[in-house]
Design an enzyme around this catalytic site. Structure first.
Site: not given
Length: 431
Positions: A66, A69, A130
């Protein structure tokens, strides 16, 4: 008069021996021992210059999960700044993204396909908790479809010189976990990879271009869709934030992004500003034995503490940095002084001296004449940069240049010599 017993005399003698040996062999060194971090890869850099302060396998490509992102959000913020996307713009949710957002194996906020959410709501969910569905919805809002957004991510990675980037999903989940949003021709276990150095470069650019991101990443908790059908209490996965389990007051971490997957282990891109000097750290593949495993944050704390204990930041500005005797071949006065055009921080080891900093002047073509400055020049004109070296060595950094550089400007007006003097100097130069 006090009488010392043999036991105390022996203890004092042993202490004295240990002290002398430690002093002789560096135990009281001003620089702490380099930490042996329990991670596969790591890096620490100055947030402004990109000066590298610590490296461990930092060019090895590894799954980033993640932390992806950060790239997705960079594109969203760029679109907002360009006016192509707006904070209060309503974003529709596709059935595929709605289904992804309710997958219990993924971090998410629940999204409904029969309603819309604002860009701001989805942006905050992407960074704070997230949320994979939220960032995928933002990708659709930017590009119209998941694969077109992946194309934009790949193009942006090249523009930012993230040469190690391999991108297959907008959120960092595997291609298989993306379901119908993924690629049928790509292996299900394929996922995004990048080097720690490139992740640090991405974080640096993000903080430079959009420092307001910290207003969101520093939030330990927040509501998503408060009062709506998807109302969710979000908690940040960055446990080093104020109020969470790994917070320490001497390290006021305010971002940026965690990343977790089976292949990635525990990843964390962190940033902290202490005594007015901000650093960025990246640790990759720390252990992640169970949900909430603090290993990545423990390793980050070791790294941050070591940087601040081992270095002292020196700021070069108009008061602290000047170059004298810069040649002005056709100036009324043949030498000039220049200074820092903007404050620049250089980190020195505790045993290093500022006198070990040396400068090589590189004058911009438009301001260059022969081997010096071209007159006339107004005061406060940026004329080029200097390459800095420390103790005869380049100062490593993460951008494309080989050493930290400092933009420089004139201090006073530099007047041109009259025609007769210039002609005479030209004539002398022939010999």
């Amino acid at each position: 008069m006090l009488n010392k017993s043999p036991k105390y005399s022996l203890r004092f003698g042993l202490f004295l021996c240990v002290f002398v040996v430690t002093l002789l062999f560096g135990g009281f060194s001003a620089r702490a021992a380099t930490p042996d971090l329990q991670v596969k890869s790591a890096i620490a850099v100055d947030a402004n210059t990109g000066q590298i302060l610590y490296q461990k396998n930092d060019q090895q490509k590894l799954p980033i999960a993640s932390m992806t992102k950060l790239l997705s959000v960079y594109i969203v913020l760029r679109e907002i700044k360009a006016g192509r996307l707006h904070w209060n713009q309503q974003v529709a949710i596709s059935p595929e993204i709605a289904k992804m957002s309710r997958n219990p194996d993924l971090t998410n906020v629940p999204l409904s396909a029969n309603r819309t959410y604002t860009v701001r709501e989805l942006y905050q969910a992407s960074l704070i908790t997230s949320a994979n569905g939220a960032v995928s919805a933002l990708g659709n809002a930017v590009s119209g479809s998941p694969h077109r957004f992946i194309d934009k991510m790949r193009t942006t990675a090249k523009q930012l010189h993230l040469t190690s980037a391999h991108i297959v999903t907008a959120s960092g989940i595997t291609n298989g976990q993306a379901g119908k949003l993924g690629y049928p021709s790509v292996a299900k276990n394929d996922e995004n990879t990048m080097s720690a150095q490139d992740v640090a470069r991405l974080a640096q650019v993000l903080l430079k271009d959009y420092p307001e991101i910290l207003q969101t990443t520093q939030l330990s908790k927040a509501w998503f869709d408060k009062g709506g059908s998807s109302q969710t209490r979000m908690q940040n996965w960055d446990m080093m934030l104020r109020g969470l389990s790994q917070y320490q007051s001497n390290l006021p971490v305010d971002g940026l992004k965690t990343g977790t997957s089976k292949a990635a282990g525990g990843n964390f891109t962190g940033t902290v500003s202490k005594h007015g000097h901000r650093i960025i750290t990246v640790v990759m593949h720390a252990q992640n034995k169970k949900t909430g495993d603090p290993a990545r944050f423990v390793q980050t704390r070791y790294l941050m503490d070591w940087v601040y204990a081992s270095y002292r930041p020196v700021t070069l500005n108009t008061q602290t940095y000047q170059l004298s005797n810069v040649k002005v071949p056709m100036g009324k006065v043949k030498t000039a002084e220049i200074t820092a055009a903007k404050p620049t921080t250089v980190w020195l080891g505790k045993r290093q001296s500022r006198t070990q900093l040396k400068s090589q002047l590189l004058i911009d073509t438009g301001h260059q004449e022969k081997d010096g400055l071209k007159a006339p020049l107004a005061a406060n004109t940026t004329v080029g940069k200097v390459r800095l070296t420390l103790a005869g060595k380049t100062i490593s950094q993460i951008d494309d240049s080989d050493t930290v550089s400092l933009p420089v400007k004139t201090i006073y007006n530099i007047k041109q010599a009259n025609w007769l003097v210039r002609t005479w100097r030209d004539f002398l130069s022939l010999f």
